[in-house]
Motif scaffolding. Sequence first.
Motif, PDB file in Angstrom:
ATOM      1  N   TYR A   1       0.822  -1.189   0.000  1.00  0.00           N
ATOM      2  CA  TYR A   1       0.000   0.000   0.000  1.00  0.00           C
ATOM      3  C   TYR A   1       0.863   1.248   0.000  1.00  0.00           C
ATOM      4  O   TYR A   1       1.994   1.246   0.460  1.00  0.00           O
ATOM      5  CB  TYR A   1      -0.893   0.039   1.231  1.00  0.00           C
ATOM      6  CG  TYR A   1      -1.919  -1.063   1.303  1.00  0.00           C
ATOM      7  CD1 TYR A   1      -2.719  -1.369   0.216  1.00  0.00           C
ATOM      8  CD2 TYR A   1      -2.087  -1.787   2.466  1.00  0.00           C
ATOM      9  CE1 TYR A   1      -3.667  -2.369   0.292  1.00  0.00           C
ATOM     10  CE2 TYR A   1      -3.037  -2.782   2.561  1.00  0.00           C
ATOM     11  CZ  TYR A   1      -3.830  -3.071   1.467  1.00  0.00           C
ATOM     12  OH  TYR A   1      -4.770  -4.063   1.549  1.00  0.00           O
ATOM     13  N   LYS A   2       0.260   2.333  -0.475  1.00  0.00           N
ATOM     14  CA  LYS A   2       0.894   3.647  -0.434  1.00  0.00           C
ATOM     15  C   LYS A   2       0.165   4.499   0.593  1.00  0.00           C
ATOM     16  O   LYS A   2      -1.052   4.453   0.716  1.00  0.00           O
ATOM     17  CB  LYS A   2       0.813   4.333  -1.802  1.00  0.00           C
ATOM     18  CG  LYS A   2       1.569   3.613  -2.903  1.00  0.00           C
ATOM     19  CD  LYS A   2       3.007   3.985  -2.869  1.00  0.00           C
ATOM     20  CE  LYS A   2       3.711   3.338  -4.063  1.00  0.00           C
ATOM     21  NZ  LYS A   2       5.116   3.515  -4.020  1.00  0.00           N
ATOM     22  N   ASP A   3       0.920   5.292   1.338  1.00  0.00           N
ATOM     23  CA  ASP A   3       0.336   6.187   2.324  1.00  0.00           C
ATOM     24  C   ASP A   3      -0.440   7.269   1.580  1.00  0.00           C
ATOM     25  O   ASP A   3       0.119   7.951   0.721  1.00  0.00           O
ATOM     26  CB  ASP A   3       1.450   6.810   3.166  1.00  0.00           C
ATOM     27  CG  ASP A   3       0.922   7.611   4.332  1.00  0.00           C
ATOM     28  OD1 ASP A   3      -0.019   8.409   4.126  1.00  0.00           O
ATOM     29  OD2 ASP A   3       1.447   7.455   5.442  1.00  0.00           O
ATOM     30  N   PRO A   4      -1.734   7.466   1.897  1.00  0.00           N
ATOM     31  CA  PRO A   4      -2.516   8.477   1.183  1.00  0.00           C
ATOM     32  C   PRO A   4      -2.064   9.904   1.475  1.00  0.00           C
ATOM     33  O   PRO A   4      -2.367  10.817   0.723  1.00  0.00           O
ATOM     34  CB  PRO A   4      -3.948   8.240   1.673  1.00  0.00           C
ATOM     35  CG  PRO A   4      -3.808   7.550   2.979  1.00  0.00           C
ATOM     36  CD  PRO A   4      -2.534   6.755   2.895  1.00  0.00           C
TER      37      PRO A   4
ATOM     38  N   PHE B   1       4.203   2.475   2.968  1.00  0.00           N
ATOM     39  CA  PHE B   1       3.958   2.493   4.402  1.00  0.00           C
ATOM     40  C   PHE B   1       5.256   2.297   5.170  1.00  0.00           C
ATOM     41  O   PHE B   1       6.210   1.696   4.675  1.00  0.00           O
ATOM     42  CB  PHE B   1       2.984   1.395   4.791  1.00  0.00           C
ATOM     43  CG  PHE B   1       1.556   1.709   4.451  1.00  0.00           C
ATOM     44  CD1 PHE B   1       1.152   2.984   4.106  1.00  0.00           C
ATOM     45  CD2 PHE B   1       0.608   0.720   4.491  1.00  0.00           C
ATOM     46  CE1 PHE B   1      -0.165   3.275   3.813  1.00  0.00           C
ATOM     47  CE2 PHE B   1      -0.715   0.992   4.190  1.00  0.00           C
ATOM     48  CZ  PHE B   1      -1.104   2.270   3.853  1.00  0.00           C
ATOM     49  N   MET B   2       5.271   2.766   6.409  1.00  0.00           N
ATOM     50  CA  MET B   2       6.455   2.672   7.255  1.00  0.00           C
ATOM     51  C   MET B   2       6.344   1.491   8.212  1.00  0.00           C
ATOM     52  O   MET B   2       5.252   1.102   8.604  1.00  0.00           O
ATOM     53  CB  MET B   2       6.627   3.956   8.061  1.00  0.00           C
ATOM     54  CG  MET B   2       6.909   5.166   7.213  1.00  0.00           C
ATOM     55  SD  MET B   2       7.031   6.671   8.195  1.00  0.00           S
ATOM     56  CE  MET B   2       5.304   6.967   8.558  1.00  0.00           C
ATOM     57  N   ASP B   3       7.497   0.936   8.582  1.00  0.00           N
ATOM     58  CA  ASP B   3       7.621  -0.091   9.607  1.00  0.00           C
ATOM     59  C   ASP B   3       8.674   0.373  10.600  1.00  0.00           C
ATOM     60  O   ASP B   3       9.442   1.302  10.329  1.00  0.00           O
ATOM     61  CB  ASP B   3       8.068  -1.432   8.997  1.00  0.00           C
ATOM     62  CG  ASP B   3       6.948  -2.168   8.294  1.00  0.00           C
ATOM     63  OD1 ASP B   3       5.782  -1.995   8.684  1.00  0.00           O
ATOM     64  OD2 ASP B   3       7.238  -2.918   7.347  1.00  0.00           O
ATOM     65  N   LEU B   4       8.736  -0.308  11.735  1.00  0.00           N
ATOM     66  CA  LEU B   4       9.761  -0.008  12.735  1.00  0.00           C
ATOM     67  C   LEU B   4      10.946  -0.942  12.545  1.00  0.00           C
ATOM     68  O   LEU B   4      10.767  -2.144  12.327  1.00  0.00           O
ATOM     69  CB  LEU B   4       9.185  -0.155  14.139  1.00  0.00           C
ATOM     70  CG  LEU B   4       8.074   0.838  14.483  1.00  0.00           C
ATOM     71  CD1 LEU B   4       7.506   0.542  15.863  1.00  0.00           C
ATOM     72  CD2 LEU B   4       8.581   2.268  14.412  1.00  0.00           C
ATOM     73  N   PHE B   5      12.145  -0.386  12.623  1.00  0.00           N
ATOM     74  CA  PHE B   5      13.385  -1.132  12.431  1.00  0.00           C
ATOM     75  C   PHE B   5      14.271  -0.960  13.657  1.00  0.00           C
ATOM     76  O   PHE B   5      14.092  -0.047  14.453  1.00  0.00           O
ATOM     77  CB  PHE B   5      14.129  -0.624  11.191  1.00  0.00           C
ATOM     78  CG  PHE B   5      13.534  -1.080   9.893  1.00  0.00           C
ATOM     79  CD1 PHE B   5      14.161  -2.062   9.146  1.00  0.00           C
ATOM     80  CD2 PHE B   5      12.348  -0.552   9.422  1.00  0.00           C
ATOM     81  CE1 PHE B   5      13.617  -2.489   7.947  1.00  0.00           C
ATOM     82  CE2 PHE B   5      11.785  -0.971   8.240  1.00  0.00           C
ATOM     83  CZ  PHE B   5      12.425  -1.945   7.494  1.00  0.00           C
TER      84      PHE B   5
ATOM     85  N   MET C   1       0.749  -4.750   7.661  1.00  0.00           N
ATOM     86  CA  MET C   1       0.529  -4.164   6.341  1.00  0.00           C
ATOM     87  C   MET C   1       0.195  -2.677   6.460  1.00  0.00           C
ATOM     88  O   MET C   1       0.210  -1.951   5.479  1.00  0.00           O
ATOM     89  CB  MET C   1      -0.614  -4.889   5.621  1.00  0.00           C
ATOM     90  CG  MET C   1      -0.288  -6.333   5.274  1.00  0.00           C
ATOM     91  SD  MET C   1       1.146  -6.499   4.181  1.00  0.00           S
ATOM     92  CE  MET C   1       0.501  -5.750   2.701  1.00  0.00           C
ATOM     93  N   GLY C   2      -0.114  -2.203   7.675  1.00  0.00           N
ATOM     94  CA  GLY C   2      -0.422  -0.795   7.906  1.00  0.00           C
ATOM     95  C   GLY C   2       0.837   0.020   8.115  1.00  0.00           C
ATOM     96  O   GLY C   2       1.947  -0.404   7.784  1.00  0.00           O
ATOM     97  N   ASN C   3       0.672   1.198   8.681  1.00  0.00           N
ATOM     98  CA  ASN C   3       1.750   2.147   8.920  1.00  0.00           C
ATOM     99  C   ASN C   3       2.123   2.125  10.394  1.00  0.00           C
ATOM    100  O   ASN C   3       1.259   2.319  11.246  1.00  0.00           O
ATOM    101  CB  ASN C   3       1.241   3.548   8.561  1.00  0.00           C
ATOM    102  CG  ASN C   3       2.071   4.247   7.528  1.00  0.00           C
ATOM    103  OD1 ASN C   3       3.209   3.880   7.280  1.00  0.00           O
ATOM    104  ND2 ASN C   3       1.511   5.268   6.926  1.00  0.00           N
ATOM    105  N   GLU C   4       3.387   1.890  10.713  1.00  0.00           N
ATOM    106  CA  GLU C   4       3.877   1.963  12.091  1.00  0.00           C
ATOM    107  C   GLU C   4       5.003   2.990  12.148  1.00  0.00           C
ATOM    108  O   GLU C   4       5.839   3.031  11.259  1.00  0.00           O
ATOM    109  CB  GLU C   4       4.423   0.612  12.577  1.00  0.00           C
ATOM    110  CG  GLU C   4       3.376  -0.458  12.755  1.00  0.00           C
ATOM    111  CD  GLU C   4       3.018  -1.186  11.473  1.00  0.00           C
ATOM    112  OE1 GLU C   4       1.854  -1.606  11.356  1.00  0.00           O
ATOM    113  OE2 GLU C   4       3.875  -1.324  10.589  1.00  0.00           O
ATOM    114  N   GLY C   5       5.000   3.799  13.198  1.00  0.00           N
ATOM    115  CA  GLY C   5       6.057   4.799  13.298  1.00  0.00           C
ATOM    116  C   GLY C   5       6.062   5.479  14.647  1.00  0.00           C
ATOM    117  O   GLY C   5       5.329   5.098  15.558  1.00  0.00           O
TER     118      GLY C   5
END
Length: 196
Positions: free
Chosen positions: A1-4, A10-14, A37-41
Amino acid sequence: YKDPITGESFMDLFTADMDKKGKFSIPVPLPGVVNTMGNEGAACFNSDYTDLLYTSCRYENAKIYFACDIARATRNEAGKFVDITNLNVVDRNSDDSTVVGQPFLTADGKYLLFASNMVGGKGGKDIWYLNYDRNTSNWSKPINLAAVNSKGDDMFPVIGPDGTLYFSSNGWGGLGGLDVFKAAKNGEMSFDAPVG
């Protein structure tokens, strides 16, 4: 997915480890079930790094997304972050559009600061906080940190070792966009007017 909002992925935590010489390893996704699959940050830890608080933005598909919330994950004995729960800062049964995120937990674990556009603020996104009651193991209702908020967006709160609050804002003047401001501590969760 692309962030609208950003149009980016989308972002993940590393995570990355630092060696004795101060060099970081190649970042790898945070172990456990935090990344979806969502956005995490915008994440923070408690003082012993056993709890992770982070911004979680869920998406059902490319066109249906839910407002962001603050989630909590606990580190297990294997070092993976599991047991994810929503802090439920906003009652999603009655409010499905208020954004909550960018958590910062004070070193003593007593206060959780965050940014939100919830009703009762000064405009845009404001900095709010929750007070943790150790006797009941519950967080208070959100309290607006009115002295530092503007009619614009006030976000990304961090409290330094000396108690100074640092945050980004586009409502207190500056060079444009989100500038960094600081507010000196003058009491328990009380701060002087921000300066750039």
